[in-house]
Scaffold this motif. Sequence first.
Motif, mmCIF file in Angstrom:
data_model
loop_
_atom_site.group_PDB
_atom_site.id
_atom_site.type_symbol
_atom_site.label_atom_id
_atom_site.label_comp_id
_atom_site.label_asym_id
_atom_site.label_seq_id
_atom_site.Cartn_x
_atom_site.Cartn_y
_atom_site.Cartn_z
ATOM 1 N N SER A 1 0.832 -1.207 0.000
ATOM 2 C CA SER A 1 0.000 0.000 0.000
ATOM 3 C C SER A 1 0.864 1.253 0.000
ATOM 4 O O SER A 1 0.502 2.266 -0.619
ATOM 5 N N SER B 1 1.961 1.758 -3.565
ATOM 6 C CA SER B 1 0.854 2.337 -4.336
ATOM 7 C C SER B 1 0.698 3.821 -4.031
ATOM 8 O O SER B 1 0.441 4.635 -4.933
ATOM 9 N N HIS B 2 0.851 4.182 -2.758
ATOM 10 C CA HIS B 2 0.724 5.594 -2.359
ATOM 11 C C HIS B 2 1.793 6.448 -3.041
ATOM 12 O O HIS B 2 1.499 7.546 -3.550
ATOM 13 N N GLN B 3 3.039 5.962 -3.070
ATOM 14 C CA GLN B 3 4.117 6.725 -3.709
ATOM 15 C C GLN B 3 3.887 6.871 -5.210
ATOM 16 O O GLN B 3 4.160 7.926 -5.787
ATOM 17 N N ARG C 1 0.948 6.931 -6.697
ATOM 18 C CA ARG C 1 -0.128 7.917 -6.867
ATOM 19 C C ARG C 1 0.393 9.340 -6.687
ATOM 20 O O ARG C 1 -0.005 10.252 -7.419
#
Length: 311
Positions: free
Chosen positions: A33, A36-38, A40
Amino acid sequence: MKYPPLKAMATFETVARLNSFSQAADELHISQSAVSHQIRLLEDFLGETLFRRLGRYLELSDVGYAYYEAIAPALAQIQRATVEVQGQETLSVRLALFSSFAVRWLIPRLPDLQRQHPTLDLALEMMNEAPQLTDRVADCFITLLPDSRGFTTEALYTEQLFAVCSRTLWQRMQDDWAQFDWSDDAQGISPHILQHYPLLSVHSIYGQRSEDWRRWFAAAGETLPEQARLQHFSHMLLALEAARHHQGIVLTNDYMFQPAQDTDLVKLPFHALITGDVFHFACKTHRQHEPGIAMLRHWLRAQAKVAGWIM
């Protein structure tokens, strides 16, 4: 000018190189997660989609691929500069090459590489097909491509095919044709004599059944005998094993046949066929002087010289 977030760029480089969010998370020691955050964050900063999901598969978008090719060398340079300032030296190198070349030629020689260069950490990426020249695949390559934009290449081996069989079959041939003098490169003996024995053909060499033997006979100015008995194999490794078990004569090359190792096989005293394939060492031009890559390149050249492949 506002710079993109460095952590997000490094995370993007890892995902793009590994083509996997989960593998990137493992390498970076963070959660999936967080990866994925980085990604985005970077996509929001750029205003572009960097990856596409196709069912279970992940691929770079066109923009993502172009961005990766542009920033990967820059991130690598930042890493190298940081290591130099810290007084450390990383010698980790990924080499992509054909699996047959790796198994039959390179791997038996790796103990010598380790003795000469104990600080070199070599990871092999073995390919069934010609590897794509990109940092996403490896740091350097053994490839058949002589030239590629942005890469420096150096020839290691020009392929030639020659006939090999088991010692048992070779003795039988000598007994069958005792009137011939086999000691002087079979001079005056027609290659057609081989039609009396099974010929093991590898169709992956030229992409056609029997084409390897057809061209080998043609190189001697002769035609493949119609009555020749051919057995077909998809790969030279399989055909060599069949020859080892006395099943026939195979056309092989210098890196697949190692006289010191393959003592149960004999190279027959006939001509060799130059295939036109040349194996090259390749790496990004701007990376050719990195210590690990330069060390590997010089060692491979030395091994090729010992084998008599280059001067």
